[in-house]
Design a protein around this motif. Structure first.
Motif, PDB file in Angstrom:
ATOM      1  N   CYS A 149     -37.511   7.000  21.343  1.00 48.28           N
ATOM      2  CA  CYS A 149     -37.371   8.448  21.258  1.00 48.28           C
ATOM      3  C   CYS A 149     -35.999   8.792  21.834  1.00 48.28           C
ATOM      4  O   CYS A 149     -35.766   8.627  23.038  1.00 48.28           O
ATOM      5  CB  CYS A 149     -38.484   9.143  22.031  1.00 48.28           C
ATOM      6  N   ILE A 150     -35.096   9.251  20.985  1.00 45.09           N
ATOM      7  CA  ILE A 150     -33.716   9.533  21.382  1.00 45.09           C
ATOM      8  C   ILE A 150     -33.521  11.045  21.483  1.00 45.09           C
ATOM      9  O   ILE A 150     -33.790  11.778  20.532  1.00 45.09           O
ATOM     10  CB  ILE A 150     -32.729   8.944  20.353  1.00 45.09           C
ATOM     11  N   ASP A 201     -30.626  13.760  22.160  1.00 48.37           N
ATOM     12  CA  ASP A 201     -29.180  13.937  22.261  1.00 48.37           C
ATOM     13  C   ASP A 201     -28.849  15.198  23.048  1.00 48.37           C
ATOM     14  O   ASP A 201     -29.704  16.063  23.281  1.00 48.37           O
ATOM     15  CB  ASP A 201     -28.556  13.986  20.866  1.00 48.37           C
ATOM     16  N   SER A 212     -29.719  18.823  21.790  1.00 46.14           N
ATOM     17  CA  SER A 212     -31.107  19.143  21.438  1.00 46.14           C
ATOM     18  C   SER A 212     -31.599  20.364  22.214  1.00 46.14           C
ATOM     19  O   SER A 212     -31.021  20.750  23.241  1.00 46.14           O
ATOM     20  CB  SER A 212     -32.013  17.947  21.741  1.00 46.14           C
ATOM     21  N   ILE A 230     -24.060   8.554  20.572  1.00 46.78           N
ATOM     22  CA  ILE A 230     -25.133   8.185  19.660  1.00 46.78           C
ATOM     23  C   ILE A 230     -24.979   6.759  19.141  1.00 46.78           C
ATOM     24  O   ILE A 230     -25.972   6.072  18.880  1.00 46.78           O
ATOM     25  CB  ILE A 230     -25.242   9.201  18.490  1.00 46.78           C
ATOM     26  N   TYR A 259     -35.865  11.306  16.890  1.00 47.41           N
ATOM     27  CA  TYR A 259     -34.527  11.735  17.287  1.00 47.41           C
ATOM     28  C   TYR A 259     -34.498  13.251  17.390  1.00 47.41           C
ATOM     29  O   TYR A 259     -34.881  13.964  16.460  1.00 47.41           O
ATOM     30  CB  TYR A 259     -33.490  11.255  16.259  1.00 47.41           C
ATOM     31  N   SER A 289     -32.071  16.403  17.913  1.00 46.11           N
ATOM     32  CA  SER A 289     -30.683  16.844  17.825  1.00 46.11           C
ATOM     33  C   SER A 289     -30.613  18.050  16.905  1.00 46.11           C
ATOM     34  O   SER A 289     -31.463  18.231  16.032  1.00 46.11           O
ATOM     35  CB  SER A 289     -29.791  15.719  17.282  1.00 46.11           C
ATOM     36  N   VAL A 348     -28.186   8.660  12.231  1.00 44.43           N
ATOM     37  CA  VAL A 348     -29.310   7.899  12.776  1.00 44.43           C
ATOM     38  C   VAL A 348     -30.198   7.374  11.646  1.00 44.43           C
ATOM     39  O   VAL A 348     -30.632   6.218  11.657  1.00 44.43           O
ATOM     40  CB  VAL A 348     -30.137   8.770  13.753  1.00 44.43           C
ATOM     41  N   ILE A 407     -37.958  13.802  12.959  1.00 41.61           N
ATOM     42  CA  ILE A 407     -36.792  14.422  13.582  1.00 41.61           C
ATOM     43  C   ILE A 407     -37.246  15.670  14.336  1.00 41.61           C
ATOM     44  O   ILE A 407     -37.970  16.505  13.801  1.00 41.61           O
ATOM     45  CB  ILE A 407     -35.731  14.805  12.526  1.00 41.61           C
TER      46      ILE A 407
END
Length: 458
Positions: free
Chosen positions: A219-220, A222, A225, A350, A368, A370, A379, A390
């Motif tokens: 789980c990214i 950025d 976000s 990223i 992700y 963002s 990504v 997303i």
């Protein structure tokens, strides 16, 4: 164990009658399945609570409700899905017409897991019925209350030579015998390790199969976000079933510029959703077994406990826990956690996050957060995973219009909606030749024919 062989042979004989290929028969079976679930809905919710501590809301939302959606879609669309499909034919073989026919494999074996013991058995069963197969089901003995109820309800609803639930009290020996029996199709949901065993056994009979496995889903988050919303959605996805979800966010990668703020919001959101006395919150699920609880608490040693860290082995309780200062090669980062523990790793850009994800086995899911369209596309382009959501977590699994499955180490094959019908169907290629004319170019002798062949096939 001889009973397992008899069930298989009985189903092979019933399949030969051709009754399961009848579309009305399949639709009627789907309706019977839905009716049986409806009549025992409350009992299933109680069983899920006993096994995993799921609230009725969570049990309905993540298990029973999803199954109703699946059944409805199959009943509505099955007559369209089964139609033969006409496809383009080559001029070389004029006159001819090409078709794809969808036909059932025969007798399918479904092996279910403990974490969603109702949904992850019934959802593939819907596909097996829809495609016209007979089916043997082996539920997990770990979720015993749900498994026993499945055995009772399914075996009462259907004849054993069509659909049969194997006694859940039959343990590993039964699974070993089942996977070494020459079923026409195997659908397995479980761990990567057991999935390899199932695949090896299936290979001896050249049995096609679907493997729904797991892995470490990243789980990214950025720096651009919406942090508060991201925290809300991450907590929801991570704490479903106390983290015992194959697509749960397994580790969190957060941009260094927003790390502190996000961690604070995660804690706030955990307590907003489950309160400060989480152990006594009846809506917070439990770990399936004491030994799994014991294993989970050992992960607390793999980082600094930012929040949580409490546990009760006998109550199968693990407090939602956030770990920081985690090493990439520590056990909590090497193994699929399957619990409410969230290790945190920070990144600077990223590309760094993408490289980290790509250095590991392909995950079942990727998340992700963002607001940058270009970074979102980057990504998606530069990573691989079974599925992606997303700016949220988990919900791609519940979209019946999307196939769900893994890639690489996280599994093979997919299902849900039409994909379930496709998974349990063999695509049979059929050419129907006309007989009113024949061109002799393809027949010997071939003298002086190659020039004409090159004009046609170029």
């Amino acid at each position: 164990m001889g009973d397992l062989k008899k069930v298989f042979l009985d189903q092979k004989e019933f399949f030969k009658t051709g009754k399961t290929k009848n579309i009305d028969f399949r639709i009627d079976a789907l309706k019977k399945l839905k009716k049986a679930i409806k009549e025992n809905e409350e009992d299933f919710l109680i069983a899920l609570n006993k096994d995993l501590g799921k609230s009725k809301f969570e049990g309905y939302a993540t298990e029973i409700g999803i199954v109703y959606d699946e059944i409805n879609i199959h009943i509505k669309n099955l007559r369209y899905w089964v139609r033969k499909k006409k496809v383009k034919s080559s001029i070389i073989y004029f006159p001819s017409k090409n078709y794809i026919y969808k036909e059932p494999y025969g007798v399918a074996l479904i092996i279910g897991p403990f974490n969603y013991p109702f949904q992850l058995v019934i959802a593939p069963l819907i596909g097996a019925i829809s495609a016209g197969n007979c089916t043997v089901i082996k539920p997990s003995e770990s979720s015993l209350n749900t498994a026993l109820l499945l055995e009772k309800v399914i075996n009462k609803t259907f004849q054993g030579n069509y659909i049969k639930v194997v006694a859940p009290t039959e343990g590993k020996e039964a699974v070993t015998e089942l996977i070494n029996t020459p079923y026409d199709y195997i659908f397995f949901t479980g761990s990567v390790g057991v999935g390899k065993i199932v695949m090896e056994a299936a290979s001896k009979n050249l049995t096609p199969l679907t493997l729904e496995l797991g892995g470490k889903s990243p789980c990214i988050v950025d720096k651009d976000s919406k942090i508060e919303l991201a925290a809300k959605r991450i907590v929801w996805g991570k704490l479903l079933n106390a983290g015992q979800t194959c697509v749960a966010p397994d580790y969190l990668m957060v941009h260094k510029d927003i790390k502190d703020e996000l961690l604070k919001k995660l804690v706030e959101e955990i307590e907003k959703q489950y309160g400060k006395d989480i152990k006594n919150n009846e809506e917070y699920p439990r770990i399936i077994r004491e030994r799994d609880t014991e294993k989970l608490k050992e992960y607390f040693n793999d980082g600094k406990i930012y929040y949580g860290g409490e546990y009760d082995i006998s109550d199968r309780f693990i407090h939602p826990t956030i770990l920081t200062d985690v090493q990439a090669n520590s056990p909590v980062m090497e193994n699929e956690i399957f619990g409410p523990i969230l290790p945190v790793i920070e990144f600077s850009d990223i590309d760094e996050a993408i490289n980290f994800v790509n250095s590991r086995p392909k995950p079942l899911a990727l998340y992700y957060f963002s607001e940058s369209s270009s970074n979102i596309e980057k990504v998606l382009k530069d990573t691989t995973s079974g599925g992606v959501t997303i700016n949220d977590t988990v919900i791609h699994v519940a979209q019946t219009s999307l196939p769900f499955g893994g890639v690489g180490n996280s599994g093979m094959g997919d299902y849900h909606g039409k994909a379930s019908f496709e998974t349990f169907s063999h695509s049979r290629s059929v050419v129907k030749r006309g007989t009113f004319i024949e061109f002799n170019i393809r027949f010997a002798p071939f003298k002086d024919k190659i020039r004409l062949l090159k004009k046609v096939m170029k």
